[in-house]
Design a protein around this motif. Structure first.
Motif, PDB file in Angstrom:
ATOM      1  N   ASN A 166       0.827  -1.204   0.000  1.00 59.92           N
ATOM      2  CA  ASN A 166       0.000   0.000   0.000  1.00 59.92           C
ATOM      3  C   ASN A 166       0.866   1.260   0.000  1.00 59.92           C
ATOM      4  OD1 ASN A 166      -2.688   0.462  -0.211  1.00 59.92           O
ATOM      5  ND2 ASN A 166      -2.940   1.043   1.939  1.00 59.92           N
ATOM      6  N   GLN A 167       2.193   1.066  -0.151  1.00 62.68           N
ATOM      7  CA  GLN A 167       3.102   2.215  -0.082  1.00 62.68           C
ATOM      8  C   GLN A 167       3.289   2.847  -1.465  1.00 62.68           C
ATOM      9  OE1 GLN A 167       6.489   0.543   1.872  1.00 62.68           O
ATOM     10  NE2 GLN A 167       5.362   0.343   3.795  1.00 62.68           N
ATOM     11  N   PRO A 168       3.718   4.125  -1.481  1.00 68.67           N
ATOM     12  CA  PRO A 168       3.862   4.790  -2.782  1.00 68.67           C
ATOM     13  C   PRO A 168       4.956   4.146  -3.638  1.00 68.67           C
ATOM     14  CG  PRO A 168       4.195   6.335  -0.952  1.00 68.67           C
ATOM     15  CD  PRO A 168       4.051   4.990  -0.347  1.00 68.67           C
ATOM     16  N   ALA A 214       6.671  -2.035  -2.711  1.00 69.83           N
ATOM     17  CA  ALA A 214       7.259  -0.969  -3.530  1.00 69.83           C
ATOM     18  C   ALA A 214       8.677  -1.340  -3.997  1.00 69.83           C
ATOM     19  CB  ALA A 214       7.265   0.333  -2.736  1.00 69.83           C
ATOM     20  N   ALA A 215       9.474  -2.006  -3.160  1.00 73.31           N
ATOM     21  CA  ALA A 215      10.846  -2.354  -3.542  1.00 73.31           C
ATOM     22  C   ALA A 215      10.834  -3.319  -4.739  1.00 73.31           C
ATOM     23  CB  ALA A 215      11.570  -2.995  -2.354  1.00 73.31           C
ATOM     24  N   ALA A 216       9.904  -4.288  -4.704  1.00 76.11           N
ATOM     25  CA  ALA A 216       9.819  -5.248  -5.810  1.00 76.11           C
ATOM     26  C   ALA A 216       9.339  -4.543  -7.079  1.00 76.11           C
ATOM     27  CB  ALA A 216       8.885  -6.397  -5.444  1.00 76.11           C
ATOM     28  N   LEU A 217       8.452  -3.560  -6.926  1.00 81.24           N
ATOM     29  CA  LEU A 217       7.990  -2.801  -8.102  1.00 81.24           C
ATOM     30  C   LEU A 217       9.174  -2.062  -8.737  1.00 81.24           C
ATOM     31  CD1 LEU A 217       4.601  -1.306  -6.774  1.00 81.24           C
ATOM     32  CD2 LEU A 217       4.902  -3.201  -8.365  1.00 81.24           C
ATOM     33  N   GLU A 218      10.011  -1.474  -7.873  1.00 81.07           N
ATOM     34  CA  GLU A 218      11.216  -0.772  -8.375  1.00 81.07           C
ATOM     35  C   GLU A 218      12.097  -1.745  -9.158  1.00 81.07           C
ATOM     36  OE1 GLU A 218      11.975   2.284  -8.506  1.00 81.07           O
ATOM     37  OE2 GLU A 218      10.679   3.260  -7.017  1.00 81.07           O
TER      38      GLU A 218
END
Ligand SMILES: C[S@@+](CC[C@H](N)C(=O)[O-])C[C@H]1O[C@@H](n2cnc3c(N)ncnc32)[C@H](O)[C@@H]1O
Length: 351
Positions: free
Chosen positions: A197-199, A215-219
């Motif tokens: 749920n983080q930006p 978010a880290a995996a999205l990056e």
């Protein structure tokens, strides 16, 4: 750790033996392919298994003469014991045909509870036939699948997409010529205060949805070129056709019978691989108490499972031994094996 077991004799004795010797609740998967109440004998002639039930020639591998209610009660007595042997995460598959299968289903609902019925799988067994008889050609049989409880072992099986479907499912092509499609980066449902749920790049998932991953995996996906950005800045996950595990497996399976069976009605080894991988873990114990030529046992062994096989036919036991012996090291290093006399029903306990 308990050893593999091959039991020669009536499976009613064999199953009672297992219950009396510490196997209650220990077995994660049972597959059985009992006779289909065809009313005939299955034979082997000059090393070749017959595929019809009324063969007059050759050595009888097994008789299939019980019919109707007698057959159902014969099965029921064994199923009551099988249910006791199954673990709380256990699964049960019964292979049958279109003639007797519906009666078997009603009885299985009573034994396992209709709430534990999972599937009636259609197994395409052969190519279309042109027998002259009234009625449609029969190219399938069925597998009834139950679990002991609502929480079975389950490893979601995937099936590669058919080549003709790839172009539709993966319509885009990247600069390297790889086919791909894209899916939203977010999924329905809110997770409050969770990683998903983080930006991500200053963006929050839309209201009522969450990112598919943190978010880290999205990056990392973005860094690896696995995110496609639309012209208005909307990110979507790239799924490549050549990296896709395929779609969810459905309940129609094509696993044709082996063209040169070593034993009458021997089943397709790849089908047993699928069942074993889906409904058991490594080191699970897999039981087939109508084991015939040992197809299930061999597949269990190949997949790092332990196994118990039972059959009352001498030919079945011999064929099983020959089939498993080509994996001699695995068989004999896992257990020391003593093959006791076959008749009268003797339990060949691998001790
Ligand atoms: C359809 S065949 C199994 C074929 C097996 N799935 C394979 O791939 O080779 C059924 C087997 O059940 C065995 N059988 C039938 N009644 C039995 C009983 N009461 N106890 C033990 N085995 C039995 C027969 O001897 C036969 O080998």
């Amino acid at each position: 750790m308990k050893k593999n077991l091959l039991i020669s004799g009536d499976n009613l004795d064999g199953l009672n033996y297992l219950l009396a010797n510490g196997w209650k609740g220990e077995i994660d998967l049972v597959y059985i392919d009992p006779p289909f109440a065809t009313g005939g004998n299955f034979t082997i002639t000059n090393g070749r298994a017959t595929t019809i039930s009324n063969s007059k020639n050759g050595e009888v591998a097994y008789a299939d003469t019980r019919k109707g209610g007698e057959f159902i009660e014969f099965l029921r007595a064994r199923l009551m014991l099988i249910r006791e042997l199954l673990s709380e995460r256990g699964s049960f598959y019964l292979h049958t045909d279109y003639k007797i299968g519906h009666y078997v289903k009603v009885m299985l609902d009573e034994v396992f509870g209709i709430e534990n019925f999972r599937n009636d799988i259609t197994r395409v067994k052969c190519n279309p036939k042109n027998f002259e008889r009234v009625g449609f050609g029969n190219i399938k049989d069925l597998i009834l699948f139950y679990t002991k409880t609502a929480h079975p072992i389950w490893h979601e099986p995937r099936q590669k997409y058919a080549p003709e479907k790839i172009a539709t499912l993966f319509p885009k092509i990247d600069a390297q010529g790889r086919r791909y499609t894209t899916v939203p980066l977010h999924a329905p449902g809110e997770t409050k205060n969770g990683k998903s749920n983080q930006p991500f790049k200053g963006m929050l998932p839309p209201v009522g949805r969450h990112w598919r991953t943190g978010a880290a995996a999205l990056e990392q996906w973005d860094h690896d070129g696995l995110i496609e950005w639309s012209s208005n800045g909307n990110p979507r996950k790239i799924i490549y056709a050549d990296a896709s595990e395929g779609g969810r497996r459905q309940d129609i399976w094509e696993f044709k019978d082996p063209p040169y069976p070593q034993y009458p009605t021997e089943k397709n080894a790849a089908m047993l691989d699928l069942i074993i991988k889906t409904s058991s873990n490594e080191n699970s114990v897999v039981l087939d108490c109508f084991c015939g030529s040992g197809t299930t046992l061999k597949a269990a062994q190949n997949n790092g499972r332990r196994w118990i096989g039972i059959d009352q036919s001498d030919l079945a036991i011999k064929t099983t031994m020959a089939k498993i012996a080509d994996n001699y090291d695995a068989l004999f290093t896992e257990r020391s094996y003593t093959f006791l006399p076959l008749r009268p029903a003797v339990i060949a306990d691998a001790k």
